[in-house]
Every structure is written in C-alpha cells, then in structure tokens.
Design an enzyme around this catalytic site. Structure first.
Site, short mmCIF file in Angstrom:
data_model
loop_
_atom_site.label_atom_id
_atom_site.label_comp_id
_atom_site.label_asym_id
_atom_site.label_seq_id
_atom_site.Cartn_x
_atom_site.Cartn_y
_atom_site.Cartn_z
CG ASN A 9 -1.72 1.24 1.41
OD1 ASN A 9 -1.83 2.04 0.48
ND2 ASN A 9 -2.29 1.43 2.61
CE LYS A 11 -0.20 3.45 4.71
NZ LYS A 11 -0.15 3.59 6.15
CG HIS A 95 -5.99 1.94 5.15
ND1 HIS A 95 -5.57 2.95 5.98
CD2 HIS A 95 -4.96 1.07 5.05
CE1 HIS A 95 -4.31 2.70 6.35
NE2 HIS A 95 -3.92 1.56 5.80
CD GLU A 97 -3.03 5.67 6.60
OE1 GLU A 97 -3.01 5.69 5.36
OE2 GLU A 97 -2.11 5.18 7.30
CD GLU A 165 -3.55 -2.44 7.63
OE1 GLU A 165 -2.40 -2.60 7.24
OE2 GLU A 165 -4.26 -1.49 7.30
N GLY A 171 2.18 2.55 10.75
CA GLY A 171 3.10 3.66 10.55
C GLY A 171 3.83 4.10 11.81
CB SER A 210 5.03 -1.48 12.27
OG SER A 210 4.61 -0.14 12.48
N GLY A 231 2.73 -0.92 4.42
CA GLY A 231 2.76 0.49 4.03
C GLY A 231 4.20 0.95 3.85
N GLY A 232 4.75 1.57 4.88
CA GLY A 232 6.09 2.19 4.81
C GLY A 232 7.15 1.31 4.17
P1 PGA Z 1 2.66 0.47 7.76
O1 PGA Z 1 1.20 0.68 7.10
O2 PGA Z 1 3.23 -0.79 7.17
O3 PGA Z 1 3.43 1.70 7.33
O4 PGA Z 1 2.48 0.38 9.22
C1 PGA Z 1 0.33 -0.42 6.95
C2 PGA Z 1 -0.94 0.04 6.29
O5 PGA Z 1 -1.37 1.18 6.50
O6 PGA Z 1 -1.57 -0.74 5.55
#
Ligand code: PGA
Length: 249
Positions: A9, A11, A95, A97, A165, A171, A210, A231-232
């Site tokens: 992802n 983002k 998600h 966010e 999640e 994040g 994470s 994500g990251g």
């Molecule tokens: P992250 O994000 O790996 O940066 O924690 C995961 C996500 O938002 O799907």
C-alpha cells in the site's frame, strides 16, 4: 490451501516515473513465479502506468479506495467501475486512514465491499482497533462490529481478503506482538467460518501494521495469518521483496 497474499500500500507516495522505476525493479525480482500472490496498490494517478507494466506479469494491481456508486456527482472521487476498467483486481475497503481522515463509517465501508464484489473484484477489508479500544478490552468487540457491518449483506465472499491492522501499529514502527496477531486472526477466522461456512475457510487474513523485512517472517508463519498489508516498508522494491520472500517460507 490458502495462497499467501502480500500487498504494497503505497498510500500518497510516488509520481508516475517513480512508480514505473519501482515496478520495473519489482518485476525483475519476482521473475515468472513469485510463489505467492503479490499485489501493488498505487495512487490513482499511477494506476494506468502500473496496469500496463503489470499486465504481462503474475503481479496483481489494487486501488486504495473506490466509491460504491457507479457514477454521479461525487467530485474528486473514483468509482469501483472506473478502477475495474483499468485492470485493477483488488480494492482496499475501510483502511483506517480512510475511516479516520475521511470519516468513513462501517455502513459506507460495507457498500464499498459489496460494490467491489459486484464488479467481480476482490475487496481487502481493513479492520482493527485503536490503542484506547485495546486498552479498554474492546479490541474484539470493535473488530467484530466492523466485520459484521461491512459483510452484513454479502452472500458470496469469493475473493474477499481481510486485513487485520491494529490502528496503533500502522506507521508507528510498533508492530503487534505475533501471538496477539495470531489470536485476533484466529477469532476472525472463527467468525468467518460461522458466517460463511466452509467458504469462510478459504478467506485470507493479512496482518498489517509496521511489517518490515526483519519481522515479516514472525507474522507470515502464524497459522491464521495468510499474508501482509505493508505500508512504509513497501515503498522500496527490495525491502518489499524481502517481505514477499518471507511469505514464501
Ligand atoms: P505500515 O502501514 O506498514 O506503514 O504500518 C500499513 C498500512 O497502512 O496498511
């Protein structure tokens, strides 16, 4: 019997040239058979370029969001029908966010899930509790409500993926403890079995929050975790590929 699914992802990251460079590297790393299902989920702007590059490969493409209405006065929005047009196979629904920053509630998330299934695409339904909810002993109650409302009128869950999640792990660099992730995934699995019978058994459950190359194996070896939503650490193709390799065992 459940093929692991690892999704990147991105983002709100990457221009079109950056997306192209990333995908060329990922395609090189993956070769003809990545061994697990790999999905890249770029911003809308990079979807056409990504679709063209990924079409001849076994790598899948996802959209980060999509409106359930097929068309209409929704300035700034993109519909499930429109992303389906591009060769997208997966749509992230709910998600955290989107829930937090864009005010999406369970009812809207449910409509997105249904529209995605209706168009023959696969929803990745994101669920998870906040830190306060976990501290208050309400983690399962929250996840159960999110599942119940989003899947309320889904008859056939074919293609559905659940991403567990925990919001406090996204994040932050603080991933869940693997036993806690397994416990939640097992409860989700039990719920899906009850709701969908034997078809619930085939639904894949990802862990997200994470996930990095150095901890991916701990999550991907859990019996009820069938993949990761990243994500990251997915922003670099080599780091993302190291996570995919962990899913291959
Ligand atoms: P992250 O994000 O790996 O940066 O924690 C995961 C996500 O938002 O799907």
């Amino acid at each position: 019997m459940r093929i692991p699914i690892v999704a990147a992802n991105w983002k709100m990251h990457k221009t079109i040239p950056e997306a192209r460079a990333y995908l060329k590297r990922l395609i090189e790393l993956a070769g003809q058979d990545p061994g697990v299902e790999v999905v890249v989920i770029p911003s809308f702007t990079a979807l056409p370029a990504a679709a063209a590059l990924l079409a001849p490969t076994p790598l899948g493409l996802g959209a980060q969001d999509a409106r359930p209405e097929s068309a209409g006065a929704y300035t700034g929005a993109v519909s499930v029908a429109q992303v389906a047009d591009l060769g997208v196979r997966y749509v992230l629904c709910g998600h955290s966010e989107r829930r937090k920053l864009f005010g999406e509630d369970d009812a809207l998330v449910g409509r997105k899930v249904r529209a995605t299934l209706h168009h023959g695409l696969a929803p990745i339904l994101c669920v998870g509790e906040t830190l306060d909810e976990r501290k208050g002993g309400r983690a399962w109650a929250v996840v159960e409500r999110q599942l119940g409302e989003a899947l309320a009128s889904v008859g056939d869950p074919d293609g559905l993926v659940i991403a567990y999640e925990p919001v406090w792990a996204i994040g932050t660099g603080v991933a869940a403890q693997p036993p806690a992730a397994q416990a939640m995934a097992a409860r989700i699995r039990g719920w899906l079995r009850k709701r969908f019978g034997s078809r619930g058994e085939a639904i894949r459950i990802q862990y997200g929050g994470s996930v990095r190359p150095d901890n991916a194996r701990e999550f991907l070896s859990l019996p009820d975790v069938d993949g990761a939503l990243v994500g990251g650490a997915s922003l670099d193709p080599d780091a993302f590929w190291a996570i995919v390799r962990a899913a291959r065992g």
